[in-house]
Every structure is written in C-alpha cells, then in structure tokens.
Design a protein around this motif. Structure first.
Motif, PDB file in Angstrom:
ATOM      1  N   HIS A 113       0.888  -1.142   0.024  1.00 13.89           N
ATOM      2  CA  HIS A 113       0.151  -0.119  -0.035  1.00 13.89           C
ATOM      3  C   HIS A 113       0.749   1.129  -0.031  1.00 13.89           C
ATOM      4  N   ARG A 114       0.855   1.913  -1.150  1.00 16.76           N
ATOM      5  CA  ARG A 114       1.774   3.037  -1.018  1.00 16.76           C
ATOM      6  C   ARG A 114       0.911   4.464  -1.279  1.00 16.76           C
ATOM      7  N   GLN A 115       1.669   5.734  -1.093  1.00 14.18           N
ATOM      8  CA  GLN A 115       1.085   6.871  -1.436  1.00 14.18           C
ATOM      9  C   GLN A 115       1.809   7.444  -2.520  1.00 14.18           C
ATOM     10  N   LEU A 116       0.798   8.087  -3.542  1.00 15.94           N
ATOM     11  CA  LEU A 116       1.419   8.622  -4.646  1.00 15.94           C
ATOM     12  C   LEU A 116       0.916   9.979  -4.844  1.00 15.94           C
ATOM     13  N   HIS A 117       1.514  10.662  -5.654  1.00 18.62           N
ATOM     14  CA  HIS A 117       1.366  12.194  -5.967  1.00 18.62           C
ATOM     15  C   HIS A 117      -0.056  12.016  -6.453  1.00 18.62           C
ATOM     16  N   PRO A 118      -0.973  13.156  -6.003  1.00 23.74           N
ATOM     17  CA  PRO A 118      -2.480  13.327  -6.472  1.00 23.74           C
ATOM     18  C   PRO A 118      -2.629  13.369  -8.073  1.00 23.74           C
ATOM     19  N   GLN A 119      -1.384  13.949  -8.814  1.00 25.47           N
ATOM     20  CA  GLN A 119      -1.595  14.045 -10.314  1.00 25.47           C
ATOM     21  C   GLN A 119      -1.291  12.515 -10.719  1.00 25.47           C
ATOM     22  N   ARG A 120      -0.750  11.709 -10.382  1.00 27.25           N
ATOM     23  CA  ARG A 120      -0.442  10.390 -10.926  1.00 27.25           C
ATOM     24  C   ARG A 120      -1.082   9.187 -10.277  1.00 27.25           C
ATOM     25  N   VAL A 121      -1.943   9.188  -9.096  1.00 27.14           N
ATOM     26  CA  VAL A 121      -2.505   8.148  -8.654  1.00 27.14           C
ATOM     27  C   VAL A 121      -3.492   7.215  -9.551  1.00 27.14           C
ATOM     28  N   LEU A 122      -4.412   8.111 -10.173  1.00 26.60           N
ATOM     29  CA  LEU A 122      -5.287   7.766 -10.907  1.00 26.60           C
ATOM     30  C   LEU A 122      -4.975   6.729 -12.205  1.00 26.60           C
ATOM     31  N   HIS A 123      -3.628   7.409 -12.900  1.00 27.15           N
ATOM     32  CA  HIS A 123      -3.210   7.043 -14.068  1.00 27.15           C
ATOM     33  C   HIS A 123      -2.538   5.735 -13.562  1.00 27.15           C
ATOM     34  N   THR A 134      -6.308  15.010  -5.713  1.00 22.96           N
ATOM     35  CA  THR A 134      -6.561  14.311  -6.954  1.00 22.96           C
ATOM     36  C   THR A 134      -7.950  14.778  -7.577  1.00 22.96           C
ATOM     37  N   LEU A 135      -8.911  14.932  -7.273  1.00 22.09           N
ATOM     38  CA  LEU A 135     -10.167  15.354  -7.874  1.00 22.09           C
ATOM     39  C   LEU A 135      -9.959  16.810  -8.495  1.00 22.09           C
ATOM     40  N   LEU A 136      -9.160  17.390  -8.047  1.00 21.35           N
ATOM     41  CA  LEU A 136      -9.007  18.898  -8.483  1.00 21.35           C
ATOM     42  C   LEU A 136      -7.867  18.846  -9.734  1.00 21.35           C
ATOM     43  N   PHE A 137      -6.761  18.089  -9.321  1.00 16.08           N
ATOM     44  CA  PHE A 137      -5.652  17.983 -10.394  1.00 16.08           C
ATOM     45  C   PHE A 137      -6.200  17.295 -11.490  1.00 16.08           C
ATOM     46  N   ASN A 138      -7.017  16.427 -11.514  1.00 12.59           N
ATOM     47  CA  ASN A 138      -7.590  15.420 -12.601  1.00 12.59           C
ATOM     48  C   ASN A 138      -9.068  15.660 -12.815  1.00 12.59           C
ATOM     49  N   GLY A 139      -9.315  16.849 -13.013  1.00 11.68           N
ATOM     50  CA  GLY A 139     -10.767  17.226 -13.279  1.00 11.68           C
ATOM     51  C   GLY A 139     -11.745  16.623 -14.492  1.00 11.68           C
ATOM     52  N   GLU A 140     -10.955  16.561 -15.498  1.00  7.35           N
ATOM     53  CA  GLU A 140     -11.672  15.922 -16.636  1.00  7.35           C
ATOM     54  C   GLU A 140     -11.605  14.406 -16.640  1.00  7.35           C
TER      55      GLU A 140
END
Length: 401
Positions: A189-199, A259-265
């Motif tokens: 279980h790792r913590q990732l940057h908000p801009q990268r976690v979804l990808h 995460t939701l704000l950085f990856n809005g689309e």
C-alpha cells in the motif's frame, strides 16, 4: 531462460506478397520465425532482466526501493498527520502488551524451573545406583562409510547435491520474483502524488491492455483519503490485507481533494459521483482500467461516528468487487512497463551527455559584442564599447601621424 521450456509466440506469416518468388517468400518466413525466437529469448534472458531491474530501481523512496515505471522519487511517498499519529499509538500499545506478556512469561518460567528442580532432585535420589556402562561398547564401534560396496555412494551424493542446488536456485528465483513484485507495487500500500494516482491504477487509458501487460494493473484499490482518523484506520487495514494475503493487488492512496481537482476531466469521466466537498474520503475498486465500485464517505465500511472501519467489512466489500488477488496474474517478465528500446535510448543519451561533458570549452575572445564567439583576437569596426574603440586605426597612431 529458466532452465525449462520457453513459450514462443506464434509467427505471423500474413501479409507476404504472393507475387514474390518462392525462395523470397521462404526467406521472409524464415526471418520472421527467427525474429520470434530471438524476441522470446530476449524476453526470458535472466541476466538482461536483472540488469534492467538494477538500472530502473529507485533507491531513495520513503518506503525503500521501487521501480521508476511505477513511482516518482521526487513526488511519491510520505504519510499524512493522522496516519503518523495512529502508527505511533499502535506501536506504543504493542510495546506495552509485549512488556506485560514478557513479565508473565518470566513468572511462569520461574515457577516451572522451581518445579523441575524439585522433580529432578527426587529422581536423582532414587536412581543414584543406575549406570549406563553396559552401553559403552556402542561408542567404540566405527561408523560405516558413506560409499556402498557396489560403488553407488558417490553417485547418490552427487544426485543429492544437484537436487539441493536446483532447490536453492528455485528459492532464489522465487525471492527475486517476490521482491520485483513489491518494487512494482503488488501486495503493498503506497502513497502517490495526486496527479499520478489515477493513472497508476490504469484509469484514463481506455481500459484496454497495451502491448505490455503491466501498463494497466489487473486490479487496484485507490483510497482518496482525508487527514482524519477514519482514513488512517482504513490505510492500516489495507496495509494488513496487502502484506498478509492479497499480494496480486495494487493498493494506492492519495489526498482525495487534490486528486479530484488536479485530474478534473478524468475524474468527471470515470468518477462522476465523487465531489471534493461532500464525497471524501472514498474507496475505489478498479479492474483492468475500469472503475468497478465506489464507496463514498466510507459509509459501508465502518462507523463514521467512531471514526473507525471494520476490517471484515472492508475485505468483504473489496472481495465482492472482485479486486482481491492472492497472486500476481501477469508474467514476471512483464512486471516493468519500461520497454527495452527506452532503456537503450536512455543509455545512448547518458553516453552522449558524458562525452559532451569531457569536451573542454573553447576559450572565446572577449570583444564586448553580444553573440560573437570568435576565438582569435579581433575588433569590430564601427562598434565602440569597453573592450574596443571601433576605429579602423588606433587613436594613438592617428594622433602620432
């Protein structure tokens, strides 16, 4: 390979020009078959895989080692405040329990030693006359040699050594595969940057497997957390599930609002129900790059009033979503998503950079004119600055004339 059969992909013989001569067609078919065999051998080359792992593994992550195809050493890692405080509390409670258990064990051992001393003293007083001298002849006998009379002893010994060596190699390979799986995010279980976690979980890639199996993880669990006790208890629960049982699933976490704000689309496309102000914290189950289930505010996983989740409820919810895997379902050779040609390109760039660094800079004559890179002594006519007068002849010569 690994000392066993290596699977070779079926050669594609379609698209060959039928108007070519038979010898040309056979040559094309032979080249394609040879390319298939060479590609399979390169894919299963253990030395090459070990070298690639050595080059691509980042050593300076907050949790240890990790492959660069999955983690960014400059942005991934870390823990939020509530999780750090919960870890400290659990560690303190465990230390107190261990101290109490050790004190109880010492007391029981003391009582057991006293009881044993009393028993042995009574037994020794009863058996003082007993002697084992009658069995001394067994110690005088020579042990038989390992080699049989028929000469098969050495052969048996060699077979055992071979079996032992094969078992050692098998265990080493299993350890390497397990270590590589952890470095690529499986079973941890790792913590990732908000801009990268979804990808990193495979979202936003169309839900279709690419040419490399690891480009989209088979299953992933994303925790969009808040800095709260409820999120911290869920992260502890997910860590225990990953380390103990489900080593084929990727467990990820990141700050939910960022995460939701950085990856809005992307968030509006794959997570339309999640809102930064009302849906967090949330747990997301992802399978083959598609969202399977979403648990808003962790309502079905525990008590929001007590700020605690139930591990049984979390495991049951994830199991129903079908994202809990006990083994990694992809081949060891496909863990890393960095392609061999990318490695070769980076190696060439590093060699070129080292070559340019060795070339010493050429000394440039300072004439005072911007952009001029002439190496010899010179002057620019008509340009007067601190370095030159701009005249055809020196002023001293003119005045002397």
């Amino acid at each position: 390979g690994y000392g066993g059969p290596v699977n070779v992909d079926k050669t594609d013989l379609s698209g060959i020009d039928p108007t070519l001569d038979a010898c040309c067609q056979r040559e094309i078919e032979s080249n394609r078959k040879q390319n298939s065999v060479e590609a399979a051998l390169r894919r299963h080359d253990r030395i090459r895989l070990a070298e690639r792992r050595r080059l691509n593994v980042a050593k300076n992550l907050s949790w240890g080692d990790g492959c660069r195809c999955c983690y960014d050493p400059n942005s991934d890692g870390g823990e939020y405040t509530a999780l750090v405080e919960l870890r400290a509390t659990l560690k303190h409670n465990n230390d107190e329990q261990n101290e109490e258990q050790n004190e109880q064990n010492l007391g029981l051992e003391h009582l057991y030693d006293i009881d044993n001393k009393d028993r042995y003293s009574e037994k020794d007083s009863d058996n003082d006359s007993d002697s084992d001298d009658e069995f001394d002849y067994l110690l005088d006998e020579d042990l038989p040699d390992n080699e049989d009379e028929d000469g098969y002893g050495n052969e048996s010994k060699n077979v055992l050594k071979l079996l032992q060596q094969e078992r050692i190699e098998e265990l080493q390979l299993a350890a390497m595969i397990h270590e590589s799986a952890i470095q690529h995010g499986f079973g941890v279980h790792r913590q990732l940057h908000p801009q990268r976690v979804l990808h990193a979980a495979g979202l936003g890639m169309g839900g279709v497997r690419g040419p490399r199996a690891a480009s989209i993880p088979p299953t992933a669990v994303i925790h969009l957390n808040e800095d709260s006790q409820l999120s911290a208890t869920l992260d502890i629960c997910l860590e225990e599930l990953a380390q103990s049982t489900y080593k084929g699933t990727k467990f990820l976490r990141s700050n939910g609002r960022s995460t939701l704000l950085f990856n809005g689309e992307l968030a509006n496309e794959v997570l339309p129900r999640l809102k930064p102000d009302s849906s967090l914290p949330a747990l997301i189950a992802v399978k083959d790059g598609a969202v399977i289930a979403v648990c808003e505010n962790l309502r079905a996983l525990g008590s929001t009033k007590d700020e605690k989740v139930e591990p049984e409820a979390v495991e049951e919810w994830l199991d129903r979503a079908g994202v809990l895997l006990r083994e990694v379902p992809i081949a060891f050779e496909d863990y890393c998503r960095i392609r061999p040609e990318e490695d070769a390109l980076v190696a060439n760039m590093m060699r070129e950079k080292a070559r340019l660094a060795e070339i010493s800079e050429v000394e440039i004559h300072q004439c005072g004119v911007p952009g001029c890179r002439k190496t010899f002594s010179h002057q620019h006519i008509g340009i007067k600055n601190e370095e030159q007068s701009g005249l055809i002849l020196c002023q001293e010569l003119v005045e002397g004339i």
